[in-house]
Write a protein that holds these residues in place. Sequence first.
Motif, PDB file in Angstrom:
ATOM      1  N   PHE A   1     -15.100 -25.756 -37.087  1.00  0.00           N
ATOM      2  CA  PHE A   1     -15.010 -25.595 -36.381  1.00  0.00           C
ATOM      3  C   PHE A   1     -13.298 -26.264 -36.160  1.00  0.00           C
TER       4      PHE A   1
ATOM      5  N   GLN B   1      -4.323 -30.288 -35.490  1.00  0.00           N
ATOM      6  CA  GLN B   1      -5.808 -29.738 -35.359  1.00  0.00           C
ATOM      7  C   GLN B   1      -6.455 -30.526 -35.869  1.00  0.00           C
TER       8      GLN B   1
ATOM      9  N   THR C   1     -14.745 -18.645 -42.126  1.00  0.00           N
ATOM     10  CA  THR C   1     -16.147 -17.889 -41.801  1.00  0.00           C
ATOM     11  C   THR C   1     -17.091 -16.276 -41.284  1.00  0.00           C
TER      12      THR C   1
ATOM     13  N   PHE D   1     -11.788 -15.559 -38.830  1.00  0.00           N
ATOM     14  CA  PHE D   1     -11.798 -15.946 -39.535  1.00  0.00           C
ATOM     15  C   PHE D   1     -12.367 -15.686 -40.497  1.00  0.00           C
TER      16      PHE D   1
ATOM     17  N   SER E   1      -8.149 -26.667 -42.452  1.00  0.00           N
ATOM     18  CA  SER E   1      -8.902 -26.139 -42.759  1.00  0.00           C
ATOM     19  C   SER E   1      -9.028 -26.441 -44.555  1.00  0.00           C
TER      20      SER E   1
ATOM     21  N   GLN F   1      -2.951 -25.666 -40.999  1.00  0.00           N
ATOM     22  CA  GLN F   1      -4.257 -25.545 -41.055  1.00  0.00           C
ATOM     23  C   GLN F   1      -4.822 -27.309 -41.081  1.00  0.00           C
TER      24      GLN F   1
HETATM   25  N1  DAH Z   1      -8.023 -22.651 -38.765  1.00  0.00           N
HETATM   26  C1  DAH Z   1      -7.911 -21.828 -38.099  1.00  0.00           C
HETATM   27  C2  DAH Z   1      -6.708 -22.264 -37.322  1.00  0.00           C
HETATM   28  O1  DAH Z   1      -5.548 -22.320 -37.150  1.00  0.00           O
HETATM   29  C3  DAH Z   1      -8.837 -22.745 -36.797  1.00  0.00           C
HETATM   30  C4  DAH Z   1     -10.293 -22.893 -37.043  1.00  0.00           C
HETATM   31  C5  DAH Z   1     -10.985 -21.307 -36.557  1.00  0.00           C
HETATM   32  C6  DAH Z   1     -11.043 -23.703 -38.080  1.00  0.00           C
HETATM   33  C7  DAH Z   1     -12.334 -21.615 -36.807  1.00  0.00           C
HETATM   34  C8  DAH Z   1     -12.364 -23.503 -38.191  1.00  0.00           C
HETATM   35  C9  DAH Z   1     -13.260 -22.775 -37.934  1.00  0.00           C
HETATM   36  O2  DAH Z   1     -12.889 -24.486 -39.308  1.00  0.00           O
HETATM   37  O3  DAH Z   1     -14.661 -22.371 -38.475  1.00  0.00           O
HETATM   38  O4  DAH Z   1      -6.878 -20.808 -36.726  1.00  0.00           O
END
Ligand code: DAH
Length: 340
Positions: free
Chosen positions: A308, A210, A253, A250, A172, A170
Motif C-alpha cells: 500500500f 509518501q 499490484t 496499479f 514503491s 513514489q
Molecule cells: N505508488 C503509488 C502512487 O504513487 C501508490 C501505491 C499504490 C503504492 C498501490 C502501493 C500500492 O504500494 O500497492 O500512486
Amino acid sequence: MQNQLKTILEEAKEQLKNAVSLTEAEELRVKLLGKKGKMTEILRSMGSLSPEDRKQMGMIANATRAEIEGLLSERMNALKEMQKNARLQAETIDVTEPGVSRKLGTKHPISITIDQVCQVFTSMGFSVVEGPEIETVFYNFDALNAPKNHPSRDMSDTFYITDDVLLRTQTSPVQVRTLMKQKPPIKVIAPGRCFRCDTPDATHSPMFHQIEGLVVGENITMADLKGTLDAFAKQLFGPEAKTKFRPHHFPFTEPSAEMDVSCFKCGGTGCNVCKGSGWIEILGCGMVHPHVLQVGGVDTEKYTGFAFGMGVERVAMLKYGIDDIRLLYENDMRFIEQFR
Ligand code: DAH
C-alpha cells in the motif's frame, strides 16, 4: 660628562613617563642600558679619564644607572598593572544582563503525521525502512512492472537526472529494494520524499511525501490487506472510522484497490471535507504483482504479499483541515506552531 649623565637621566624620566606600553618601555631600556645604549657608551668613554676622575665619574655613572633601572622597573610594573586592569575590565561579565532567549522549534505537521502512521504500523510489528530519493529507472519503474510506455515515465512527469537516474516519483521502489535484501516474512513501511514535475497549486507540489507498506509471507491474502488497513484507519482516525475498498489499477499490484475512510469530520453524512460523499480516499493498495516478487527473488509458489502507499500531505491536510499544500513548505512558524 657629568652634564651628559644628568641629561640622560632627565630624558629618561621624561620618556618613561610617555611610555604607554610594555613594548615602549622595553625599547627604552635597550636604548639606555643595552649594549649599544647611551649609558654603556658613556661608561666606555671613561677609559680616557685620569684615575681620580674615573673613580668619581664611575660613582656618579653607577648611581645614574641604578636610578634609571629603578625608574624603569617602576614604570614597567605600573604598565603591567594597567594592562591587567584593562583586561579585567574588558572581560567583565554583567551577570544581571538578560540572556538571549532561544525559541524552541516545533515538529512539522508532515513529521507529526509520518510519526503517527509509523507508530500505528510499528505497533502491529512492522519495521521502518528507507530508500534513496535519487533512484534508477529500474527500481522506480521497470522492477515495478510499469509498462515501457506508461505516462508516468514521461519527462513531463518525472525529474530525470540522466536517462537511467531520476528523482523517485513514489516510495514503491523501496518495496523492490527490500525484497532484494530481506527474506520473507517481510513487514515494512517506508516513509520518504518523492518528486514529480507538478506545477505548485493548492493540491500539488513537485516535492511531497509518501508512506509505502509491504507485507510478504506464506498465505497472505486480500483479507490480510483489508484487515491490516482497516485496523490502521481505526487507530489513526478513531474507532468509529469505517473503510471501503474500490477496485483500481496499479502496475505493481494485482488486484489493486483504493481505500476510502469514512469522513472523520462529518462521520459519513457529507460535508465540505468529503465533498458531500461521506468518504475520503486515503491510499492505494493491492496484492503484490508476481513480476515484482520475482524481480525481488521471491518464490511466488510459496509466498504472496500485499502493498500500500499513501500521500502524507493528503493525510495531514485532511486531519488538520489545511486547505493549501503550499502552506506546508513555507515554514512560517505561526503556521507550524499550531500543530504541537
Ligand atoms: N505508488 C503509488 C502512487 O504513487 C501508490 C501505491 C499504490 C503504492 C498501490 C502501493 C500500492 O504500494 O500497492 O500512486
